[in-house]
Design a protein around this motif. Structure first.
Motif, PDB file in Angstrom:
ATOM      1  N   VAL A 259      -3.754  -4.303   2.244  1.00 38.17           N
ATOM      2  CA  VAL A 259      -2.559  -5.142   2.200  1.00 38.17           C
ATOM      3  C   VAL A 259      -2.872  -6.441   1.463  1.00 38.17           C
ATOM      4  O   VAL A 259      -3.820  -7.165   1.800  1.00 38.17           O
ATOM      5  N   VAL A 260      -2.056  -6.756   0.428  1.00 39.60           N
ATOM      6  CA  VAL A 260      -2.227  -7.988  -0.351  1.00 39.60           C
ATOM      7  C   VAL A 260      -0.897  -8.709  -0.476  1.00 39.60           C
ATOM      8  O   VAL A 260       0.177  -8.106  -0.346  1.00 39.60           O
ATOM      9  N   ASN A 261      -0.975 -10.038  -0.758  1.00 40.59           N
ATOM     10  CA  ASN A 261       0.238 -10.810  -1.003  1.00 40.59           C
ATOM     11  C   ASN A 261       0.514 -10.892  -2.497  1.00 40.59           C
ATOM     12  O   ASN A 261      -0.094 -10.166  -3.292  1.00 40.59           O
ATOM     13  N   ASP A 262       1.407 -11.798  -2.900  1.00 44.18           N
ATOM     14  CA  ASP A 262       1.785 -11.897  -4.313  1.00 44.18           C
ATOM     15  C   ASP A 262       0.635 -12.340  -5.204  1.00 44.18           C
ATOM     16  O   ASP A 262       0.715 -12.219  -6.429  1.00 44.18           O
ATOM     17  N   TYR A 263      -0.428 -12.888  -4.603  1.00 39.66           N
ATOM     18  CA  TYR A 263      -1.567 -13.355  -5.395  1.00 39.66           C
ATOM     19  C   TYR A 263      -2.769 -12.417  -5.238  1.00 39.66           C
ATOM     20  O   TYR A 263      -3.891 -12.775  -5.553  1.00 39.66           O
ATOM     21  N   LEU A 264      -2.497 -11.225  -4.754  1.00 40.43           N
ATOM     22  CA  LEU A 264      -3.492 -10.173  -4.562  1.00 40.43           C
ATOM     23  C   LEU A 264      -4.564 -10.577  -3.562  1.00 40.43           C
ATOM     24  O   LEU A 264      -5.668 -10.011  -3.557  1.00 40.43           O
ATOM     25  N   GLU A 265      -4.237 -11.509  -2.671  1.00 38.62           N
ATOM     26  CA  GLU A 265      -5.158 -11.924  -1.609  1.00 38.62           C
ATOM     27  C   GLU A 265      -4.986 -11.011  -0.400  1.00 38.62           C
ATOM     28  O   GLU A 265      -3.877 -10.681  -0.006  1.00 38.62           O
ATOM     29  N   THR A 266      -6.102 -10.600   0.187  1.00 37.96           N
ATOM     30  CA  THR A 266      -6.040  -9.865   1.445  1.00 37.96           C
ATOM     31  C   THR A 266      -5.913 -10.875   2.585  1.00 37.96           C
ATOM     32  O   THR A 266      -5.896 -12.093   2.359  1.00 37.96           O
ATOM     33  N   GLY A 267      -5.868 -10.381   3.801  1.00 38.89           N
ATOM     34  CA  GLY A 267      -5.819 -11.281   4.953  1.00 38.89           C
ATOM     35  C   GLY A 267      -7.143 -11.926   5.273  1.00 38.89           C
ATOM     36  O   GLY A 267      -7.236 -12.781   6.165  1.00 38.89           O
ATOM     37  N   THR A 268      -8.191 -11.531   4.563  1.00 36.14           N
ATOM     38  CA  THR A 268      -9.529 -12.099   4.761  1.00 36.14           C
ATOM     39  C   THR A 268      -9.811 -13.110   3.660  1.00 36.14           C
ATOM     40  O   THR A 268      -9.662 -12.782   2.478  1.00 36.14           O
ATOM     41  N   PRO A 269     -10.216 -14.337   3.993  1.00 37.08           N
ATOM     42  CA  PRO A 269     -10.453 -15.368   2.975  1.00 37.08           C
ATOM     43  C   PRO A 269     -11.447 -14.919   1.899  1.00 37.08           C
ATOM     44  O   PRO A 269     -12.456 -14.269   2.195  1.00 37.08           O
ATOM     45  N   HIS A 270     -11.110 -15.266   0.644  1.00 39.90           N
ATOM     46  CA  HIS A 270     -11.969 -15.025  -0.520  1.00 39.90           C
ATOM     47  C   HIS A 270     -12.148 -13.535  -0.841  1.00 39.90           C
ATOM     48  O   HIS A 270     -13.067 -13.172  -1.586  1.00 39.90           O
ATOM     49  N   VAL A 271     -11.312 -12.695  -0.284  1.00 37.75           N
ATOM     50  CA  VAL A 271     -11.359 -11.259  -0.591  1.00 37.75           C
ATOM     51  C   VAL A 271     -10.016 -10.851  -1.190  1.00 37.75           C
ATOM     52  O   VAL A 271      -8.963 -11.099  -0.593  1.00 37.75           O
ATOM     53  N   TYR A 272     -10.079 -10.220  -2.364  1.00 37.35           N
ATOM     54  CA  TYR A 272      -8.883  -9.793  -3.089  1.00 37.35           C
ATOM     55  C   TYR A 272      -8.945  -8.281  -3.283  1.00 37.35           C
ATOM     56  O   TYR A 272     -10.015  -7.668  -3.214  1.00 37.35           O
ATOM     57  N   ALA A 273      -7.809  -7.689  -3.561  1.00 39.50           N
ATOM     58  CA  ALA A 273      -7.764  -6.253  -3.882  1.00 39.50           C
ATOM     59  C   ALA A 273      -6.798  -6.040  -5.034  1.00 39.50           C
ATOM     60  O   ALA A 273      -5.761  -6.724  -5.123  1.00 39.50           O
ATOM     61  N   VAL A 274      -7.114  -5.117  -5.897  1.00 38.65           N
ATOM     62  CA  VAL A 274      -6.281  -4.846  -7.062  1.00 38.65           C
ATOM     63  C   VAL A 274      -6.376  -3.362  -7.413  1.00 38.65           C
ATOM     64  O   VAL A 274      -7.385  -2.707  -7.172  1.00 38.65           O
ATOM     65  N   GLY A 275      -5.285  -2.829  -7.923  1.00 38.89           N
ATOM     66  CA  GLY A 275      -5.297  -1.443  -8.395  1.00 38.89           C
ATOM     67  C   GLY A 275      -4.737  -0.454  -7.394  1.00 38.89           C
ATOM     68  O   GLY A 275      -3.942  -0.807  -6.520  1.00 38.89           O
ATOM     69  N   GLU A 276      -5.175   0.768  -7.490  1.00 41.39           N
ATOM     70  CA  GLU A 276      -4.621   1.847  -6.689  1.00 41.39           C
ATOM     71  C   GLU A 276      -4.965   1.736  -5.211  1.00 41.39           C
ATOM     72  O   GLU A 276      -4.353   2.397  -4.380  1.00 41.39           O
ATOM     73  N   CYS A 277      -5.951   0.917  -4.877  1.00 41.22           N
ATOM     74  CA  CYS A 277      -6.304   0.745  -3.465  1.00 41.22           C
ATOM     75  C   CYS A 277      -5.455  -0.334  -2.802  1.00 41.22           C
ATOM     76  O   CYS A 277      -5.469  -0.472  -1.574  1.00 41.22           O
ATOM     77  N   ALA A 278      -4.705  -1.122  -3.592  1.00 38.73           N
ATOM     78  CA  ALA A 278      -3.958  -2.266  -3.059  1.00 38.73           C
ATOM     79  C   ALA A 278      -2.531  -1.872  -2.709  1.00 38.73           C
ATOM     80  O   ALA A 278      -1.904  -1.059  -3.411  1.00 38.73           O
ATOM     81  N   GLU A 279      -2.003  -2.451  -1.640  1.00 40.86           N
ATOM     82  CA  GLU A 279      -0.611  -2.234  -1.224  1.00 40.86           C
ATOM     83  C   GLU A 279       0.116  -3.579  -1.251  1.00 40.86           C
ATOM     84  O   GLU A 279      -0.230  -4.503  -0.513  1.00 40.86           O
ATOM     85  N   HIS A 280       1.120  -3.660  -2.116  1.00 41.23           N
ATOM     86  CA  HIS A 280       1.886  -4.909  -2.272  1.00 41.23           C
ATOM     87  C   HIS A 280       3.333  -4.655  -1.879  1.00 41.23           C
ATOM     88  O   HIS A 280       3.981  -3.752  -2.423  1.00 41.23           O
ATOM     89  N   SER A 281       3.827  -5.408  -0.923  1.00 42.09           N
ATOM     90  CA  SER A 281       5.211  -5.272  -0.443  1.00 42.09           C
ATOM     91  C   SER A 281       5.517  -3.831  -0.056  1.00 42.09           C
ATOM     92  O   SER A 281       6.603  -3.310  -0.353  1.00 42.09           O
ATOM     93  N   GLY A 282       4.536  -3.179   0.560  1.00 44.30           N
ATOM     94  CA  GLY A 282       4.724  -1.817   1.039  1.00 44.30           C
ATOM     95  C   GLY A 282       4.588  -0.749  -0.032  1.00 44.30           C
ATOM     96  O   GLY A 282       4.800   0.437   0.248  1.00 44.30           O
TER      97      GLY A 282
END
Length: 806
Positions: A259-282
């Motif tokens: 799960v990521v927000n509009d800035y591709l940030e996960t709920g864990t500080p300093h950890v981002y996710a991008v691509g097919e593993c990321a879920e944005h707005s469901g």
């Protein structure tokens, strides 16, 4: 000091984010990349091209090892990250390697979904997701015959087409009624199915798979209705699922994806996710363009550049399977709130449909002619109002109400609109490259930005942007190179070979500074041909540069066996030769003996290791039914037996075939001789056709009776038989010296025009010179079957292969 940035996943999405970051803040991070595969970053979209034999693994590499070094990036290949300590900010790999980070990007992509069926763990049941899967399929096709692809979506069809190219019998199983139901409406889907069936693909639609049959290795597939289909190889292409195990086990929030927000940030500080593993707005995206949209926003976030964030993507799909072009974008299914306009031309195999809501274009489907795809997609993304222009968008502009196109269209695009969806390149990026890096051609833009570097569908938009930015006079017209390894075209390469007297492929690639010093599957055979044509004595034919059929001097069949078709000049044989063929067929248990379309006798089902023995016992010469050379000269019985015949077509055909056999040509050639204008030998759809008339002969050229049917055109009328020989040999030498490698005579004639050929052959002195060059080259060539029989070293190439496990 630089901050430490670690990227987990060396795929397209994560590395693209790094590329964008390097442009925005090249000195901010010390970057380390971990990848599970042993390869550098490659274009997964083009795996189907590798499977189909149109590209090698090197051809699809996006960033080679030097790119990582040049950008100060530490790359660890064949290392799978197994744990993230988010408190200590340390990652650990399966091989015990650890690395600390200040910021972490997770780009673990997705995993192929394997149906939980009985027998799914058997040998020969694989997915189609990476280079290893590609290699497994290629190896399986060498030993096995029957392939079943489960899944009639985009990936499944590309896998099926590749397996067809590997000479396998392919059936596509799909649970739904229509193929590619997520990308195409029913009409386009039915047209696609029809086209693919004509290529040899089989479909089992509305079938629910029950189990995989076999002991250790798969032998078949059983369906819920009790029916079965034979299979030596099963490829699962039923979908993907985000690879979230690492994140989940490390305490990072996951749902279907990370799960990521509009800035591709996960709920864990300093950890981002991008691509097919990321879920944005469901939503989890499985296509490339949205992943690059995400990467661009992530790069801004890491570089500290303010942005409005990622708001989701409109997706498009482009498919090209063996000449079948399909495009879809946005919402293409009709609803109560939408209106649509469509045309269907079954004669030209073209279908176009646009979907409009509240005056705005929201979706499109194109089949056959997809040239307007990038433009329509840009309109969909921009939410452009097309009120009053709906018909013109589909039918073509008429009158003053036509929609904007060309220069006007790109002028109105915003700088952040994506031009190249495959590589995520925006209009602004291309304009910057044009202005700051002095790009003046499409090739320059491709080198600087990677736009047009994958499917090539955005080339018209890039060309329009160049004209918009520089004016028509400022754009450099660049001829396409013979392949991606060089910008040099055929003429430049041939001229260099002649003037510099280059005599080997490695010498050509070194002197002409090939981008890839080893060349590729496209340029190596071409260079080998050009060298042999120009320097027939000095150049030694490079067998490794030829295609598999030419290397083995027989056409490989679907089951891995070969066909043997001996030369029968003019289609005229003897009882003695017929007896040899019959004896060999009995001795080697030949499954099929067939009269071919070219009036030859083919033996089908010969094992590779038996080929030299079969050739020796036949004691006949190769019919070259596998090579880029003359296949055969087809004849009718002519005046010898036919009451309508005006000339001896059999004698003419035999003489022509003896003169034309063996010598290499840019592409395969077919010849026919008809004894009268009734044309029983079908001479007027051949590369060269000779038709007897009262008192003489007519020569027709540039015909094709294959998928692109083209009638031959009259080259000349002649009275004497020796004139026919002279004109024929001169014509073929002119073709040899001037056509592009792999260019059939029909395409060559269309490109250069019949009049230019007539002018080149008008002088008898020039015809004689061409004829002499042809006969000199032809005189150097030995029959390959006899050469292999006589040379023990070559004979060893036909020893039985060891069994392969997949």
């Amino acid at each position: 000091m630089k901050k430490k940035l670690v990227l987990i996943g060396n795929g397209m999405a994560g590395v693209n984010a790094i590329e964008q970051l390097l442009k925005l803040a090249p000195e901010k991070y010390e970057i380390t990349v971990f990848g599970s595969e042993p390869h550098p970053n490659y274009n997964r979209i083009l795996l189907s091209s590798v499977l189909a034999g149109d590209a090698t693994i090197q051809d699809i590499v996006i960033n080679d090892m030097d790119w990582y070094k040049d950008n100060g990036i530490t790359l660890h290949t064949s290392q799978t990250v197994t744990h993230i300590d988010t408190g200590m900010k340390i990652i650990t790999t399966d091989k015990g390697l650890t690395a600390s980070y200040d910021d972490l990007i997770i780009a673990t992509g997705s995993l192929p979904f394997m149906l939980p069926l009985p027998g799914v763990d058997k040998e020969g049941v694989i997915a189609f997701r990476d280079i290893q899967d590609c290699e497994s399929m290629i190896n399986a096709a060498k030993q096995y015959k029957h392939a079943v692809v489960i899944g009639g979506g985009l990936l499944g069809l590309e896998a099926a087409r590749g397996l067809l190219n590997l000479n396998m019998d392919v059936s596509v199983v799909h649970i739904y009624k229509h193929l590619m139901e997520r990308q195409l409406d029913e009409t386009a889907s039915d047209m696609l199915r029809s086209e693919l069936e004509s290529q040899g693909m089989k479909f089992l639609l509305e079938q629910n798979t029950d189990s995989i049959l076999g002991e250790e290795r798969v032998t078949g597939v059983r369906f819920k209705d009790g029916s079965e289909v034979k299979a030596d190889l099963v490829v699962m292409a039923v979908g993907i699922r985000p690879n979230v195990a690492l994140a989940k086990n490390s305490g990072i929030e996951t749902n279907r994806g990370i799960v990521v927000n509009d800035y591709l940030e996960t709920g864990t500080p300093h950890v981002y996710a991008v691509g097919e593993c990321a879920e944005h707005s469901g939503v989890v995206y499985g296509l490339v363009a949205p992943l690059f949209d995400q990467g661009a926003e992530l790069a801004k976030r890491l570089a500290g550049i303010p942005s409005s964030g990622y708001k989701g993507s409109v997706v498009s799909t482009k498919l090209k399977v063996s000449g079948v072009n399909v495009f879809s974008a946005g919402q293409f299914v009709d609803s109560a709130e939408t209106r649509s306009f469509r045309i269907q031309d079954d004669f030209e195999h073209v279908y176009k449909k646009i979907v409009v809501q509240d005056g705005k274009l929201i979706g499109a489907v194109l089949f056959g002619d997809t040239s307007d795809g990038p433009k329509l997609f840009s309109m969909i993304r921009a939410g452009q109002d097309i009120s009053g222009q709906e018909k013109e968008l589909v039918l073509g502009a008429q009158g003053s109400s036509k929609p904007k196109s060309g220069i006007d269209f790109v002028a109105d695009m915003s700088d952040d609109e994506i031009v190249c969806g495959c590589n995520g390149v925006s209009k602004g990026t291309i304009l910057s490259a044009i202005q700051e890096k002095n790009c003046t051609s499409v090739n320059d833009v491709k080198y600087c930005t990677k736009a047009t570097g994958s499917c090539g569908g955005c080339k018209p938009l890039v060309a329009d942007l160049l004209t918009y930015a520089l004016g028509a006079d400022g754009v450099t017209a660049v001829k396409e190179g013979i392949c991606g390894c060089t910008t040099l075209g055929r003429e430049e390469v041939v001229e260099a070979i002649r003037t510099m007297k280059l005599t080997s492929s490695r010498e050509v690639m070194n002197v002409l500074e090939w981008n890839n010093p080893e060349g590729c599957s496209k340029c190596r055979p071409a260079i080998n041909y050009y060298l042999g044509m120009i320097w027939p004595v000095e150049h030694e034919d490079e067998k490794e540069s030829r295609f598999v059929n030419e290397r083995n001097h027989g056409n490989i069949q679907k089951d891995g066996t070969y066909s043997v078709i001996p030369r029968i000049h003019g289609g005229v044989t003897t009882a003695e030769d017929l007896k040899k063929i019959a004896d060999v067929a009995v001795k080697y248990d030949v499954e099929t003996v067939k009269i071919t379309g070219a009036q030859r006798i083919g033996l089908y089902g010969i094992k590779k290791e038996d080929l030299p023995k079969v050739w020796e016992e036949l004691d006949m010469t190769s019919g070259f039914a596998y090579g880029k050379s003359l296949r055969a000269v087809k004849t009718c019985v002519g005046s010898t037996w036919c009451r309508f015949g005006t000339q001896d077509s059999m004698s003419m055909g035999i003489e022509l075939e003896k003169r034309l056999e063996r010598i290499s040509t840019p592409a395969k050639t077919k010849v026919a001789v008809s004894g009268c204008p009734r044309n029983c030998a079908e001479a007027t759809i051949k590369d060269l056709g000779v038709v007897a008339i009262d008192g003489g002969w007519e020569i027709y050229v540039g015909g094709n009776g294959g998928t692109d049917v083209r009638p031959a055109e009259l080259l000349v009328k002649l009275r004497k038989e020796d004139e026919v020989i002279e004109w024929t040999l001169a014509y073929f030498q002119l073709y040899r010296e001037n056509a592009n490698y792999n260019e059939r005579t029909s395409k060559w004639i269309e490109r250069v025009g019949l009049e230019s050929v007539k002018n080149a052959l008008a002088s008898r002195k020039e015809r004689k010179a061409l004829q002499q060059r042809y006969e000199f080259s032809a005189g150097l060539i030995e029959d390959p079957w006899k050469e292999i029989i006589e040379q023990e070293r070559l004979n060893k190439n036909y020893e039985p292969l060891q069994p392969l496990k997949v």
